[in-house]
Design a protein around this motif. Structure first.
Motif, PDB file in Angstrom:
ATOM      1  N   ALA A 146       0.674 -10.973   5.380  1.00  0.00           N
ATOM      2  CA  ALA A 146       1.581  -9.836   5.283  1.00  0.00           C
ATOM      3  C   ALA A 146       0.937  -8.731   4.460  1.00  0.00           C
ATOM      4  O   ALA A 146       0.344  -8.974   3.415  1.00  0.00           O
ATOM      5  CB  ALA A 146       2.893 -10.272   4.635  1.00  0.00           C
ATOM      6  N   ALA A 147       1.041  -7.516   4.952  1.00  0.00           N
ATOM      7  CA  ALA A 147       0.595  -6.337   4.209  1.00  0.00           C
ATOM      8  C   ALA A 147       1.571  -5.230   4.559  1.00  0.00           C
ATOM      9  O   ALA A 147       1.787  -4.930   5.735  1.00  0.00           O
ATOM     10  CB  ALA A 147      -0.828  -5.951   4.587  1.00  0.00           C
ATOM     11  N   LEU A 163       0.825  -1.196   0.000  1.00  0.00           N
ATOM     12  CA  LEU A 163       0.000   0.000   0.000  1.00  0.00           C
ATOM     13  C   LEU A 163       0.864   1.253   0.000  1.00  0.00           C
ATOM     14  O   LEU A 163       1.850   1.350   0.739  1.00  0.00           O
ATOM     15  CB  LEU A 163      -0.925   0.009   1.213  1.00  0.00           C
ATOM     16  N   TRP A 164       0.468   2.203  -0.849  1.00  0.00           N
ATOM     17  CA  TRP A 164       1.234   3.443  -0.977  1.00  0.00           C
ATOM     18  C   TRP A 164       0.285   4.623  -1.067  1.00  0.00           C
ATOM     19  O   TRP A 164      -0.732   4.573  -1.771  1.00  0.00           O
ATOM     20  CB  TRP A 164       2.110   3.398  -2.234  1.00  0.00           C
ATOM     21  N   GLY A 165       0.621   5.694  -0.334  1.00  0.00           N
ATOM     22  CA  GLY A 165      -0.099   6.957  -0.438  1.00  0.00           C
ATOM     23  C   GLY A 165       0.893   8.073  -0.656  1.00  0.00           C
ATOM     24  O   GLY A 165       1.928   8.135   0.021  1.00  0.00           O
ATOM     25  N   ALA A 196      -2.588   4.586   4.393  1.00  0.00           N
ATOM     26  CA  ALA A 196      -2.049   3.323   3.885  1.00  0.00           C
ATOM     27  C   ALA A 196      -1.537   2.452   5.028  1.00  0.00           C
ATOM     28  O   ALA A 196      -1.763   1.242   5.055  1.00  0.00           O
ATOM     29  CB  ALA A 196      -0.939   3.596   2.876  1.00  0.00           C
ATOM     30  N   ARG A 197      -0.850   3.067   5.980  1.00  0.00           N
ATOM     31  CA  ARG A 197      -0.332   2.292   7.119  1.00  0.00           C
ATOM     32  C   ARG A 197      -1.473   1.728   7.965  1.00  0.00           C
ATOM     33  O   ARG A 197      -1.420   0.576   8.402  1.00  0.00           O
ATOM     34  CB  ARG A 197       0.583   3.169   7.978  1.00  0.00           C
ATOM     35  N   PRO A 200       2.627 -10.019  -4.983  1.00  0.00           N
ATOM     36  CA  PRO A 200       2.193  -8.720  -4.452  1.00  0.00           C
ATOM     37  C   PRO A 200       1.135  -8.079  -5.340  1.00  0.00           C
ATOM     38  O   PRO A 200       1.027  -8.390  -6.532  1.00  0.00           O
ATOM     39  CB  PRO A 200       3.489  -7.900  -4.464  1.00  0.00           C
ATOM     40  N   VAL A 201       0.346  -7.220  -4.753  1.00  0.00           N
ATOM     41  CA  VAL A 201      -0.561  -6.352  -5.493  1.00  0.00           C
ATOM     42  C   VAL A 201      -0.347  -4.942  -4.961  1.00  0.00           C
ATOM     43  O   VAL A 201      -0.280  -4.727  -3.751  1.00  0.00           O
ATOM     44  CB  VAL A 201      -2.039  -6.794  -5.358  1.00  0.00           C
ATOM     45  N   LEU A 202      -0.172  -3.999  -5.860  1.00  0.00           N
ATOM     46  CA  LEU A 202       0.080  -2.613  -5.482  1.00  0.00           C
ATOM     47  C   LEU A 202      -1.249  -1.887  -5.318  1.00  0.00           C
ATOM     48  O   LEU A 202      -2.053  -1.835  -6.254  1.00  0.00           O
ATOM     49  CB  LEU A 202       0.939  -1.917  -6.550  1.00  0.00           C
ATOM     50  N   VAL A 203      -1.484  -1.334  -4.132  1.00  0.00           N
ATOM     51  CA  VAL A 203      -2.709  -0.589  -3.844  1.00  0.00           C
ATOM     52  C   VAL A 203      -2.319   0.871  -3.628  1.00  0.00           C
ATOM     53  O   VAL A 203      -1.599   1.197  -2.679  1.00  0.00           O
ATOM     54  CB  VAL A 203      -3.426  -1.128  -2.600  1.00  0.00           C
ATOM     55  N   ILE A 204      -2.772   1.735  -4.513  1.00  0.00           N
ATOM     56  CA  ILE A 204      -2.449   3.158  -4.455  1.00  0.00           C
ATOM     57  C   ILE A 204      -3.618   3.908  -3.841  1.00  0.00           C
ATOM     58  O   ILE A 204      -4.736   3.858  -4.356  1.00  0.00           O
ATOM     59  CB  ILE A 204      -2.124   3.703  -5.860  1.00  0.00           C
TER      60      ILE A 204
END
Length: 341
Positions: free
Chosen positions: A239-240, A214-216, A225-226, A274-278
């Protein structure tokens, strides 16, 4: 073996078992209105004490101070410091304003920091339950307690931010706008909306066979995101990871080529891609834009899925609240869909 049954996300019997948790999420906007309404008189009192002179510095004390830091640092016109340890900086004194979020009110370290602020003669504004340990230590001529009752960190923070806005020490805080943003997410992510039109259920399905990254881009989006990563770890035990681009890029670049014949649920201990979550709150500064481009290019280059969670709510805090609640709904639907044989 644990696998994901997406049919449970629209199954009334399964949803009824998660009703309490989902109902708690749906009531987020109501809690904001309740806390701000109950604290209105105390906020007015604190404003009247602060209106004549601007403090030398603002100190956010206690373990919940990081949320205030994320909101205030870009806007506060005087020096600002978040101090999560059970004490105060040595220089803090009567010229400074100490603000404390204590939604539960039972943390002894926060109580010590509050008592120390009162002893030094700081102007002190504490958001806490009136009968709590923290409130009991908040005594003194220059102390105001903003009474809280829900235990909700965000709702408590909005009450405090309303005070800081009125004394021109923070950004514009519109509690009604925050509550409306939360209500909008609750409607969009309601358990009564089926998978095809429910963004949280669709995100949960996307996370079902993956390890989320996760990214912001902004400070507040990064904090959301955290918090969402914490929710995913708590609800799924998986895991995340939330972090800056330099933390996430190595994980994306290490992703193995996708095996189209692999069964992602055949072995619960196997590798998940992984999957990227924006998380996008609309902030478009050059640094964030560059990081986002790098992440998306790396994800496409390594066949890593990209998911977007966005918000067009009014105000920085409203957009933060919207992103956080959307991700938390997805985490709960992920919990609901995971079943063990």
């Amino acid at each position: 073996m644990v696998w994901f049954d997406e049919s449970r996300l629209d199954d009334e019997a399964a949803l009824s078992g998660a009703d309490l948790r989902l109902r708690t999420l749906a009531e987020s906007g109501a809690r904001v209105r309740r806390e701000v309404g109950a604290a209105a008189e105390a906020i007015a009192e604190a404003v009247s004490r602060s209106i004549e002179t601007r403090p030398r510095a603002v100190i956010a004390a206690g373990p919940d101070s990081r949320l205030l830091r994320a909101v205030l640092e870009p806007f506060c016109p005087v020096p600002f410091v978040a101090w999560p340890s059970p004490a105060l900086p040595g220089w803090a004194g009567s010229l400074d304003l100490v603000v404390v979020l204590a939604p539960e009110g039972g943390d002894p370290g926060t109580a010590l920091a509050v008592a120390e602020a009162a002893r030094r003669g700081c102007q002190l504004v504490v958001a806490a339950p009136p009968e709590s340990v923290v409130a009991e230590h908040a005594t003194g001529r220059w102390t105001t307690i903003l009474p809280t009752s829900t235990g909700d960190q965000l709702a408590t923070a909005v009450a405090m931010l309303s005070f800081l806005d009125q004394v021109q020490l923070g950004p514009m805080a519109e509690p009604d706008a925050v509550a409306e943003a939360l209500d909008a997410v609750a409607i969009a992510c309601s358990p009564h909306r089926d998978i095809s039109i429910n963004p949280a259920k669709m995100l949960a399905i996307s996370l079902a066979d993956a390890n989320p990254l996760l990214w912001g881009g902004s400070v507040l989006a990064a904090r959301a995101a955290r918090r969402v990563a914490e929710s995913i770890r708590r609800t799924s035990g998986r895991a995340a990871l939330a972090g800056d681009a330099e933390h996430l890029l190595p994980v994306i670049e290490a992703a193995r080529a996708r095996n189209v014949f692999a069964d992602p649920f055949a072995d619960d201990t196997g590798d998940r891609r992984p999957v990227l979550v924006i998380l996008d709150d609309g902030v478009d500064d050059p640094v964030a834009r560059d990081q986002r481009i790098r992440l998306e290019e790396a994800a496409r280059g390594h066949d890593v899925r990209i998911e977007h969670v966005s918000s067009e709510a009014v105000g920085e805090v409203g957009r933060y609240a919207s992103l956080l609640l959307s991700g938390t709904y997805a985490a709960e639907y992920l919990r609901l869909g995971l079943v063990a044989d």
